[in-house]
Design an enzyme around this catalytic site. Structure first.
Site, PDB file in Angstrom:
ATOM      1  N   LYS A 281       0.846  -1.190   0.000  1.00  0.00           N
ATOM      2  CA  LYS A 281       0.000   0.000   0.000  1.00  0.00           C
ATOM      3  C   LYS A 281       0.890   1.252   0.000  1.00  0.00           C
ATOM      4  O   LYS A 281       1.847   1.339   0.762  1.00  0.00           O
ATOM      5  CB  LYS A 281      -0.898  -0.018   1.236  1.00  0.00           C
ATOM      6  CG  LYS A 281      -2.066   0.948   1.229  1.00  0.00           C
ATOM      7  CD  LYS A 281      -2.971   0.662   2.427  1.00  0.00           C
ATOM      8  CE  LYS A 281      -4.203   1.517   2.413  1.00  0.00           C
ATOM      9  NZ  LYS A 281      -5.116   1.192   3.539  1.00  0.00           N
ATOM     10  N   GLU A 367     -18.924  -5.852  11.001  1.00  0.00           N
ATOM     11  CA  GLU A 367     -19.825  -5.074  11.863  1.00  0.00           C
ATOM     12  C   GLU A 367     -20.841  -5.948  12.589  1.00  0.00           C
ATOM     13  O   GLU A 367     -21.184  -5.687  13.749  1.00  0.00           O
ATOM     14  CB  GLU A 367     -20.540  -4.003  11.038  1.00  0.00           C
ATOM     15  CG  GLU A 367     -19.636  -2.877  10.551  1.00  0.00           C
ATOM     16  CD  GLU A 367     -18.925  -3.184   9.255  1.00  0.00           C
ATOM     17  OE1 GLU A 367     -18.139  -2.339   8.778  1.00  0.00           O
ATOM     18  OE2 GLU A 367     -19.151  -4.293   8.695  1.00  0.00           O
ATOM     19  N   ARG A 395     -25.348  -2.462   8.296  1.00  0.00           N
ATOM     20  CA  ARG A 395     -25.021  -3.861   8.037  1.00  0.00           C
ATOM     21  C   ARG A 395     -25.338  -4.749   9.238  1.00  0.00           C
ATOM     22  O   ARG A 395     -25.406  -5.972   9.103  1.00  0.00           O
ATOM     23  CB  ARG A 395     -23.538  -3.992   7.699  1.00  0.00           C
ATOM     24  CG  ARG A 395     -23.020  -2.937   6.753  1.00  0.00           C
ATOM     25  CD  ARG A 395     -21.616  -3.211   6.310  1.00  0.00           C
ATOM     26  NE  ARG A 395     -21.601  -4.250   5.295  1.00  0.00           N
ATOM     27  CZ  ARG A 395     -20.480  -4.801   4.824  1.00  0.00           C
ATOM     28  NH1 ARG A 395     -19.320  -4.429   5.301  1.00  0.00           N
ATOM     29  NH2 ARG A 395     -20.535  -5.724   3.900  1.00  0.00           N
TER      30      ARG A 395
END
Length: 634
Positions: A281, A367, A395
């Site tokens: 990244k 979640e 969610r």
């Protein structure tokens, strides 16, 4: 940018030599740093997938071959290679979306979405292809962070079940979601990263043994037959293969030759296969590579050479106020624990984690699990605070309802980025929470109007031991303090009808929700200029509706609610229901966000488009009062 400007579609890549492809990758990184630094956006993830995206588009034939990106914040390179090279308006009104957008290109199959969903899309598309007699592969690009989501594993279970449906799962493994990826899966992938000797070992064995007279070929066949055991010993990738998924990797995600070779093998396999790519990244940009927090996952406007933010003024953020108060609460109460779903820094729990490392739990992008784990923590005698973006709590609605509320557990949810967020587009606006949570029995929901109220209401929330509590606040900078001038029940009066002392009925009661309080006070000023009297009240806790509200409403001719939430089922609907239940028969007008998926734009632009500005609200309220006056005169 001599090479990049020649790329108008994926097939233009076919004409480039290996040397030109390497040069193109460098041009793309230079372009990303230069352009994203001007607008802000997801920089680090895209710097990490340059070679991977080039290889994908050389091996697969988009849009015939469907290439899907999980979440989609790493799709900037994909946009560049599919003819979208004007980044001047990135994430602004009328410009490119920061995510895949079907309105922009036929190469964008699915819109920006929440994480861990792409494998389910891929499973459905592959099934559709099979039923329609198509044999084109479906390619799903998913990060190691998104693989921590349970939905991804539900999809893998189904994908692996069909050996003849070509689904290529490209795992972009950069050890991070926002921050470093957490959990058992992350540890497994780490093991794979550090045991790359298997393929080299097998290749050496084939060459060496087949040169051995008489017994060499037999030994090699025995070795090859023991492949599964050797893989478990040298590169324990059995987790994927036990699911029935062919595994290729780990592959250097910045080696174009290796990537193309692996993806070509995967394409020809004809069934479900995982290609495990190791990427970095922020690769190629020194400032990102040296940022330990998130490798420039998302940036605002920055100086391209240094990576330092170009400050635009402003004050403290809502998130920083929450972060500070959580640390204070942590010092006062040992039962307070924090939970995050892979967003420790974005939601402001990093200072709490630093102060109380044993009392913070990062569950990954999960979640649903976070909420039910919080229920377990509460059952065990602690008070968990789950800090999450408002849009992501959608969610886990069933878990809030059945696992927390049904059990009457003291769990506090703090919803960051509530209301219109703007530039990240439809999936990131936090405009649903005050509607979907209205149906949860016993739940209490607070909408602070300023920093002082955020601190106060967070403290009130964690005192509740027998029900879920929610504190929601906006993205960006906290405005100035909005003092109360009085109280009615548990509500704060922000402006009192000037005729109230003389017993005259006011025209309008303005119910102000959360951070829109300054705007509501401006509405009152505009109405006063037209000779219309008003009272402005902040309920503070918008669920349940304060019992004193119907009585206060009865002292007015019209009730107006103003909220940074969808109009359907929101605070306005709850207030109207409370008035009906109390037999208070008054006109009620609710101002909020229309129930639409909103295109990316700035927050002020979206508020203006949806009529959530003081002049718009004042004009419509004044028109309503005028109609009432005409009716009375008639």
């Amino acid at each position: 940018m001599a090479l990049l400007t020649r790329i108008r579609g994926p097939r233009d890549l076919d004409r480039l030599t290996p040397g030109q492809l390497t040069a193109l990758a460098q041009e793309i990184r230079t372009f990303l740093v230069t352009e994203v630094s001007k607008t802000g956006g997801h920089l680090g993830p895209n710097l990490g997938v340059v070679e991977l995206t080039i290889a994908l588009h050389r091996v697969f034939d988009s849009p015939r071959d469907r290439v899907l990106f999980d979440t989609g914040h790493q799709s900037y390179v994909h946009k560049l290679l599919t003819g979208r090279q004007d980044f001047s308006g990135l994430r602004t009104k009328g410009g490119l979306s920061g995510y895949p957008s079907r309105a922009e290109s036929e190469h964008d199959v699915i819109e920006n979405s929440h994480a861990s969903t792409v494998l389910s899309y891929a499973d459905g598309l592959a099934k559709a292809n099979q039923l329609l007699g198509k044999h084109d592969p479906v390619v799903a690009v998913i990060g190691d962070g998104a693989l921590t989501g349970g939905m991804a594993w539900e999809a893998l279970n189904n994908i692996a079940d069909a050996k003849d449906r070509p689904v290529v799962i490209v795992v972009n493994d950069n050890e991070r979601s926002y921050s470093p990826t957490i959990g058992g899966l992350a540890n497994h992938l780490a093991t794979l990263r550090t045991t790359q000797g298997y393929e080299r070992f097998l290749s050496w064995g084939k060459d060496a043994l087949q040169r051995t007279p008489v017994v060499g070929q037999q030994l090699f066949e025995t070795l090859h037959g023991a492949k599964k055991g050797l893989k478990d010993f040298i590169a324990p990738q059995g987790m994927f293969e036990d699911l029935g998924l062919k595994y290729i990797g780990p592959i250097d995600g910045h080696d174009l030759t290796a990537l193309e070779s692996a993806l070509t093998k995967a394409r020809g396999f004809g069934g479900p296969v995982i290609v495990h790519c190791l990427t970095e990244k922020g690769r190629g940009y020194h400032a990102a590579e040296n940022n330990d927090e998130d490798r420039f996952h998302a940036v605002g406007v920055i100086h391209p050479e240094t990576g330092l933010p170009i400050k635009s003024g402003g004050g403290r953020s809502w998130t920083s106020v929450f972060a500070e108060e959580m640390v204070a609460l942590g010092h006062e109460r040992e039962d307070i624990v924090g939970i995050t779903a892979a967003m420790l820094h974005p939601v402001g729990l990093a200072p709490f984690a630093e102060a109380f490392p044993e009392r913070i739990f990062d569950v990954g992008i999960a979640e649903q699990h976070a909420v039910t784990s919080a229920a377990g923590l509460a059952t065990g005698g602690l008070h968990p605070v789950f800090a999450v973006y408002a849009t992501f709590l959608n969610r886990a609605f069933d878990q809030v309802l059945m696992d927390v509320a049904l059990h009457k557990l003291g769990v506090t949810f703090t919803l960051d980025r509530a209301g219109v967020t703007g530039d990240d587009g439809a999936s990131h606006n936090g405009m649903w929470d005050m509607s979907i949570l209205q149906v949860v029995p016993g739940l209490r929901l607070a909408a602070p109007r300023d920093a002082d109220q955020l601190r106060a209401q967070l403290r009130e929330a964690v005192e509740v031991k027998d029900a879920p509590t929610v504190v929601r606040y906006s993205k960006g900078t906290v405005g100035p303090a909005v003092p109360a001038v009085g109280k009615v029940g548990g509500m704060d009066l922000l402006r009192v009808n000037p005729d109230a002392e003389e017993g005259r009925r006011a025209d309008v009661l303005i119910v102000s929700v959360g951070a829109l309080a300054p705007m509501c006070l401006e509405v009152a000023d505009l109405l006063a200029a037209r000779g219309i009297t008003s009272t402005v009240v902040d309920p503070r806790w918008v669920k349940p509706v304060d019992p004193a509200l119907p009585g206060l409403a009865a002292e007015h001719r019209v009730v107006v609610t103003v909220e940074d939430n969808g109009r359907v089922g929101g605070v306005g609907a709850a207030v109207a229901q409370a008035l009906r239940d109390a037999d208070v028969d008054l006109p009620v007008r609710d101002f909020g966000i229309p129930q639409e998926f909103l295109d990316h734009a700035s927050r002020p632009e979206i508020l203006a488009e949806t009529g959530l500005t003081a002049p718009d609200v004042a004009r419509r309220v004044a028109a309503l009062v005028s109609r009432l006056d005409v009716t009375v005169e008639a």
